[in-house]
Design a protein around this motif. Sequence first.
Motif, mmCIF file in Angstrom:
data_model
loop_
_atom_site.group_PDB
_atom_site.id
_atom_site.type_symbol
_atom_site.label_atom_id
_atom_site.label_comp_id
_atom_site.label_asym_id
_atom_site.label_seq_id
_atom_site.Cartn_x
_atom_site.Cartn_y
_atom_site.Cartn_z
ATOM 1 N N ARG A 166 0.841 -1.203 0.000
ATOM 2 C CA ARG A 166 0.000 0.000 0.000
ATOM 3 C C ARG A 166 0.873 1.249 0.000
ATOM 4 O O ARG A 166 1.881 1.326 0.700
ATOM 5 N N GLY A 167 0.485 2.207 -0.806
ATOM 6 C CA GLY A 167 1.249 3.446 -0.908
ATOM 7 C C GLY A 167 2.168 3.471 -2.103
ATOM 8 O O GLY A 167 2.685 4.539 -2.474
ATOM 9 N N ASN A 168 2.396 2.310 -2.734
ATOM 10 C CA ASN A 168 3.225 2.237 -3.932
ATOM 11 C C ASN A 168 2.334 2.202 -5.164
ATOM 12 O O ASN A 168 1.469 1.332 -5.292
ATOM 13 N N ALA A 169 2.536 3.155 -6.050
ATOM 14 C CA ALA A 169 1.679 3.271 -7.231
ATOM 15 C C ALA A 169 1.936 2.132 -8.208
ATOM 16 O O ALA A 169 3.078 1.681 -8.399
ATOM 17 N N VAL A 170 0.857 1.675 -8.841
ATOM 18 C CA VAL A 170 0.969 0.689 -9.908
ATOM 19 C C VAL A 170 1.288 1.427 -11.203
ATOM 20 O O VAL A 170 0.829 2.563 -11.414
#
Length: 326
Positions: A106-110
Motif C-alpha cells: 500500500r502506498g506504492n503506485a501501480v
Amino acid sequence: MAVRRRASRSARFTPDFDPDFGDRALTEARHDIVIGRWQGVRDLLAATGDDWTRRTHRLRLLAHAAAGSSAVEAWRAAEPDSPDAAVLRAATEVVRVFDTAIAAGRGNAVDRGRLDTTVDACLRAADAAPADPMPWVSLLSVARLYEGGVPRRELRQWFDEVRRRDPYNTEAHAQLLRYLSARWHGTHGAMYDFARDAAGVAPPGSPLPILVQVARVEEYRHIVDGALGRGPVRGFDQHWKHELAVTELRRTYARWIGGREPGRPVAPEEVPDLNHLAHAACYAGQAEMARELLGMLGPRASWVPWSYTGEPAEQFVRFREGFGVV
C-alpha cells in the motif's frame, strides 16, 4: 466424562467457508480452470444468461480463479469472437493488476501503463458484450488503483453505464463505495452519503441497502489500520451499537429481508451480503435479528467481514451459540 466432552467438541457446529457459497456449478467451472480447461466456464456463463446478479457474482469468482492460469487466454485464442471470453478476460486482468498492487504494498503506485491496458481490455469487453454490466463493474474496480483516482466525469460515466444495464447492481455500487471511502479517494462522509442515497432508492427485497453496513465496515477498517496495531481505538467500542448504526441496521433489514419473498432459499450470490448484515446485527447486539440471519445462513460463512474483527470461524460459532441458533 472426558469421552463425553470430546464427543461434544467434535459435534460442535463448524462454519463452511466455501468460496462458491454452495454454487456447485461454479465450483466445477473453477476446477476446470485449475486444470487448464475453459469449456466448462463457457458453458456455465452461457447457462447463466442475463441473470446479471448471478452472472456478476460468478464472473468475479471465475476471474480470481483464472488470474493464476492461462485458461482465459486459451479460450480467447480458441474463440476470439466470444463476448463471454472477452468479459472474463477483462475481469481477470483487473484481479491480476490488484494482485500486483498488493505485492507492491500500500502506498506504492501501480504502473499507469499497466492500468491503462487493463482499462482498454474492459472497454473492449464492453464493446463485445454491450448488454453486460460486468465490464463497467470491472472499470469501477480498477479506478481505485489510479494514483489520485480518475476524473469525476469518467467515473460517473462508468457508473451510469452499469445502471443503464442493471440499475441496482450491488457489486457496482460496492466498488464505487470503496472508491469514495477514506481508504481510497474520498471521505467517510462521501461514502456514507452515497450508500444512504443508493439504499433509499432500492426496491423492496433488493440487497442494495447493505451498502450502509459495508460502509460501516470500511470505516472500521480505516480507523483500525490507522491505529497501526497500537491496541483498541479509544471511543470506538460503540461503532456498531450507537443509535444511528442500529437505526440503519434495522432499516436495511426491513428493506431487504422484509421485502424478500418469504421462505425463499438464500441464493449463493446473496451469501456475502447476508454475512455483512448478520455481522452487523451480531456486533450491534440485536439478538432476534442476528438469530434469524444466522439461521438463514446456516453454515455458509464468508471471510469478509468477519476477518476484519477477529478470527472468522471463532466469531461465527461464538455468536451462533450466544444467540441460541440451532
